[in-house]
Design a protein around this motif. Structure first.
Motif, short mmCIF file in Angstrom:
data_model
loop_
_atom_site.label_atom_id
_atom_site.label_comp_id
_atom_site.label_asym_id
_atom_site.label_seq_id
_atom_site.Cartn_x
_atom_site.Cartn_y
_atom_site.Cartn_z
N ASP A 1 -0.62 -2.10 -8.78
CA ASP A 1 -1.71 -1.62 -7.95
C ASP A 1 -3.03 -2.41 -8.69
O ASP A 1 -3.84 -1.60 -9.16
CB ASP A 1 -2.05 -0.10 -8.18
CG ASP A 1 -3.07 0.24 -7.20
OD1 ASP A 1 -3.73 -0.24 -6.24
OD2 ASP A 1 -3.69 1.43 -7.64
N GLY B 1 0.70 0.68 -11.60
CA GLY B 1 2.12 0.72 -11.65
C GLY B 1 2.94 0.70 -12.53
O GLY B 1 2.52 1.64 -13.57
N ARG C 1 0.78 -1.18 -0.11
CA ARG C 1 -0.02 -0.02 -0.01
C ARG C 1 0.90 1.25 0.15
O ARG C 1 0.46 2.23 -0.69
CB ARG C 1 -0.90 -0.24 1.26
CG ARG C 1 -1.97 -1.13 1.16
CD ARG C 1 -3.16 -0.76 2.20
NE ARG C 1 -4.06 -1.54 2.02
CZ ARG C 1 -5.16 -1.55 1.29
NH1 ARG C 1 -5.45 -0.22 0.85
NH2 ARG C 1 -6.27 -2.40 1.14
N SER C 2 1.97 1.31 0.65
CA SER C 2 2.60 2.54 0.76
C SER C 2 3.22 3.09 -0.31
O SER C 2 3.13 4.15 -0.78
CB SER C 2 3.75 2.26 1.78
OG SER C 2 4.81 1.09 1.28
N ASP C 3 3.93 2.18 -1.15
CA ASP C 3 4.58 2.71 -2.53
C ASP C 3 4.12 1.83 -3.61
O ASP C 3 4.96 2.20 -4.67
CB ASP C 3 6.10 2.85 -2.18
CG ASP C 3 6.68 1.69 -1.75
OD1 ASP C 3 5.89 0.41 -1.77
OD2 ASP C 3 8.04 1.58 -1.52
N ARG C 4 3.41 0.84 -3.50
CA ARG C 4 3.27 -0.22 -4.55
C ARG C 4 4.09 -1.06 -4.80
O ARG C 4 4.15 -1.84 -6.00
CB ARG C 4 2.58 0.50 -5.95
CG ARG C 4 1.28 1.50 -5.47
CD ARG C 4 0.94 1.95 -6.63
NE ARG C 4 0.08 3.54 -6.65
CZ ARG C 4 0.10 4.40 -7.51
NH1 ARG C 4 0.40 3.98 -8.47
NH2 ARG C 4 -0.43 5.49 -7.21
N GLN C 5 5.24 -1.05 -4.11
CA GLN C 5 6.55 -1.97 -4.63
C GLN C 5 6.07 -3.41 -4.43
O GLN C 5 5.39 -3.87 -3.39
CB GLN C 5 7.50 -1.61 -3.50
CG GLN C 5 8.88 -2.76 -3.86
CD GLN C 5 9.81 -2.16 -2.92
OE1 GLN C 5 10.85 -3.16 -2.96
NE2 GLN C 5 9.83 -1.18 -2.11
N GLY D 1 12.66 5.20 -10.42
CA GLY D 1 12.31 3.96 -9.34
C GLY D 1 13.12 2.75 -9.86
O GLY D 1 13.12 2.40 -11.11
N THR E 1 6.59 -2.07 -9.57
CA THR E 1 5.17 -1.63 -8.83
C THR E 1 3.91 -2.21 -9.29
O THR E 1 4.19 -2.22 -10.83
CB THR E 1 5.25 -0.02 -8.83
OG1 THR E 1 5.18 0.39 -9.96
CG2 THR E 1 6.18 0.40 -7.97
#
Length: 288
Positions: free
Chosen positions: A143, A209, A111-115, A137, A141
């Motif tokens: 989502d 992502g 959730r925080s950075d879609r990693q 990046g 990633t």
């Protein structure tokens, strides 16, 4: 010898492992990032000048067919038993289904950075660093399903609307056409929000992502998605026997798309091949 592309949901554990290992080796060799660079270079839109080949044009399907064949060739140099699987997004429709398992493509981003934190392509595994992209990046990633503004994957009915159109493409041969199999499948629609994204395009949006931009090749699911898109062209050809790639001939100088789209017998950059030569792949591969 003709080889077979299989549904990702039917692969055995050994087949999944061999595909992943071959893909990671292509990445280690530096070849994979060249595919990312190529897609970036040929991702041009209606509003840009010059020839359009990869998107928003009739050559969307043959361009990606050849692109997939090049990646598949690279994989088979590593392991001749490997072929590209396809992701049937009309059937495997959740983040818990194929191909999002920990032993295959890994799962959703955090959730925080879609990693992406699971699977062989997670950055923390050390084998899949993003080297070429539209941002700085380094990690993959996703989502899946777009948490903040949920979006569903296309349905079999959505796909059927494309498949039943008997004409390959129509003027003005771009993202604005509302008829023709190519754009119904590529998915440039009208309206706002989810309604504007159909079939192929909607899947890119659903994954999110890295799959959202021209560097979407950085997510390995790109290949499984496009293999399924290629399968639809294969099915469309068989449903509408005799239907061919259009335009058949180069557009004249008075046409607004003159020298902006590839005709059936014109070379398809960056390769020395024509759409006509890519219409029949029956001697190369078939779909299970």
């Amino acid at each position: 010898m003709v080889y077979v592309r299989k549904d990702a949901g039917t692969l055995t554990a050994a087949e999944r492992r061999r595909f992943v290992e071959a893909l990671l080796e292509v990445k280690r060799r530096g070849e994979y990032d060249e595919f990312v660079r190529m897609h970036l270079a040929y991702f041009s839109s209606d509003g840009e000048r010059g020839l359009r080949t990869a998107h928003m044009a009739p050559s969307f399907l043959p361009w990606h067919r050849r692109f997939l064949l090049d990646l598949e060739t690279a994989l088979r140099r590593v392991d001749p038993a490997v072929t590209l699987p396809y992701w049937d997004w009309t059937r495997d429709r959740t983040a818990a289904s194929a191909p999002w398992t920990a032993d295959f493509l890994g799962g959703d981003g955090r959730r925080s950075d879609r990693q992406v934190m699971t699977g062989p392509f997670a950055y923390r595994q050390g084998d899949w660093t993003i080297e070429v992209g539209v941002t700085d990046g380094e990690f993959l990633t996703r989502d899946l399903g777009r948490r903040r503004d949920p979006l569903d994957l296309p349905t079999a009915s959505d796909l059927e609307q494309a498949l039943r159109d008997p004409v390959y493409d129509v003027a003005p041969w771009d993202s604005t056409v509302t008829r023709g199999f190519r754009n119904r499948l590529e998915g440039w629609g009208t309206g706002r929000g989810g309604a504007a994204w159909r079939n192929h395009n909607r899947v890119h949006r659903w994954v999110g992502g890295a799959m959202l931009g021209a560097a979407s090749v950085n997510d390995p699911v790109f290949w499984l998605h496009h293999a399924f898109v290629d399968l639809q062209w294969y099915r469309w050809q068989r449903r509408h026997g005799g239907a061919r790639y259009l335009p058949a001939r180069p557009l004249g100088p008075r046409d607004g798309q003159h020298r902006r789209v590839v005709a059936r017998h014109e070379k398809l950059p960056p390769w020395d091949v024509t759409p006509d030569e890519l219409e029949d792949v029956g001697r190369i591969y078939r779909y299970a």
